[in-house]
Design an enzyme around this catalytic site. Structure first.
Site, PDB file in Angstrom:
ATOM      1  CE  LYS A   1     -45.901  13.445 -20.908  1.00  0.00           C
ATOM      2  NZ  LYS A   1     -45.624  13.055 -22.306  1.00  0.00           N
TER       3      LYS A   1
ATOM      4  CD  GLU B   1     -34.836   7.833 -24.077  1.00  0.00           C
ATOM      5  OE1 GLU B   1     -33.658   7.432 -24.152  1.00  0.00           O
ATOM      6  OE2 GLU B   1     -35.164   9.029 -24.198  1.00  0.00           O
TER       7      GLU B   1
END
Length: 453
Positions: A220, A205
């Site tokens: 996660k 990004e």
């Protein structure tokens, strides 16, 4: 096992041959999910025996949906109207963020809808409360897509490895960071140049901080650990560091020692509790995780009966993540996910008895690079500090080609010690008048021992 709230019988869906779904959010993953549900409807029916009917797509803008050729007759702007539809079975939340999805999922459960989401940040921070609410309502939250894109690691933990006590998880869970490290390892590129390359090809990004600073990976491992170890982790207590300050000279020095650097998520069981951390670390180039290149993800899971298992694949991207989302939808319709959610006992709202170890108490080997003046007594001073902290030196390397420079690199590897002890030693070493810039400290992760006979 602790159960929160009133538990009702899970609403059976195994007899259903049709499931009606509404999708909220049509970005990269949402768009791919909608497209696959519509264009592969016959394939899904043939493979599962379930007809998935996407009846509504809710978003603020439908420009991306139109570019994908999604029919406009399912576009909806009124979320309240969609939630009030009594014929809907499931809400697919792919909007992103935390607070809006948290409210959306709560409202969907209140409206009697199952939920499927890929939102790792939301579940890492608020999973316990949302799972408890779903259980109270007799509903299910599917979240396979939250942890490793298209890799079915959640189903592996909650179903395929159900016969095991999980001893350890080691994961490469961020494709952006792994691509950058692959560039640094194989091309000798700097971090800045590797990041720029990742951004040019669309793997990073414009603001890559969540990826390269380890936050995405930490979300996660928090979710996976809650299922694998029967723990309700405090997310803010997980030590997290990223690759954004990694120097290519340490990447190359580690390579000379037989190691590869990876951004790892680590969680493992100890006699005192579960140790969890995220950060760049060295692993042996012989370990399967060392072979994971570019944007791919991999998760090593060690079970007491099965031993070492490895799950590998694309951990991000529209189609791979949509694959996991749709698997959850079909799992709902077939009764698979509700059965696991209703009967097994390792979900965050049903556990919490296992202790999460305090940050810094984990025991590891370490790589330590110190920039020091080249004169007698330097190594003795450093060794004395390490000895005071009960840290044993495994190897010491000094680059002879650097002699004549004001400061030369001294690379030390240690035997096992606590991170707290190592941090204290580094603080003392940095304060010496014979050392230069801050010492570099990286964990060395060894192969987890297997208990199988």
């Amino acid at each position: 096992m602790t159960t929160t709230g009133t538990v009702r019988t899970m609403r059976p869906m195994s007899a259903r041959k049709r499931i009606r779904a509404a999708l909220v959010g049509c970005g990269t993953v949402g768009g791919a999910t909608a497209r696959i549900l519509l264009q592969d409807k016959e394939l899904l029916l043939r493979r599962s025996g379930v007809e998935v009917e996407l009846v509504a797509l809710v978003d603020k803008s439908f420009d991306h949906a139109r570019s994908l050729g999604i029919p406009e007759d399912i576009f909806r702007s009124d979320l309240d109207e969609v939630l009030a539809d009594p014929t809907l079975d499931v809400i697919i939340e792919l909007a992103g963020g935390v607070e809006f999805p948290r409210t959306l999922i709560s409202r969907a459960l209140d409206a009697g809808k199952h939920v499927v989401t890929a939102n790792k940040a939301l579940l890492a921070l608020h999973g316990r409360e949302l799972f408890a609410k779903a259980r109270e309502k007799g509903l299910t939250i599917g979240f396979e897509a939250s942890c490793a894109g298209g890799i079915p690691v959640i189903r592996a933990i909650t179903d395929g490895l159900l016969a095991n006590e999980i001893d350890a998880i080691y994961g490469i869970l961020n494709g952006t960071s792994n691509y950058i490290l692959s560039e640094m390892i194989h091309k000798g590129s700097s971090y800045a140049d590797s990041l720029d390359q990742a951004q040019q090809i669309g793997l990073a990004e414009a603001d890559p901080s969540l990826d390269v600073q380890g936050g995405d990976t930490a979300h996660k491992i928090a979710i996976m650990s809650s299922l694998a170890f029967g723990i309700s982790p405090e997310f803010t207590d997980i030590p997290v560091s990223g690759i954004d300050n990694l120097d290519e000279q340490d990447v190359l020095a580690g390579r000379d020692l037989g190691y590869v650097v990876k951004l790892l998520a680590v969680a493992h069981r100890t006699p005192l509790g579960v140790a969890m951390w995220v950060g760049p670390a060295f692993i042996s180039r012989e370990h399967p995780l060392a072979w994971v290149e570019g944007p791919f993800n991999a998760v090593s899971i060690y079970g007491h009966a099965v031993g070492h298992t490895l799950f590998y694949g694309r951990g991000a991207g529209g189609d791979p993540t949509a694959s996991a989302v749709i698997s959850d939808i079909l799992g709902l319709a077939l009764g698979i996910t509700p059965a696991l959610f209703g009967h097994t006992g390792f979900w965050p709202d049903r556990n919490g008895e296992t202790r999460q170890l305090p940050a810094g108490s984990e025991e590891l080997r370490f790589y330590l690079r110190i920039m020091a003046v080249d004169k007698p007594g330097v190594l003795a001073a450093i060794s004395t500090i390490l000895a005071r902290e009960q840290i044993s030196i495994a190897s010491l390397h000094q680059n002879e080609q650097a002699r004549g420079q004001e400061l030369i690199p001294v690379v030390i590897t240690t035997h096992t010690c606590t991170r707290q002890a190592m941090n204290r030693a580094v603080q003392e070493i940095n304060a010496l008048d014979i050392t230069g810039a801050g010492a570099v400290l990286l964990p060395i992760v060894d192969e987890h021992p297997e208990k199988i006979s």
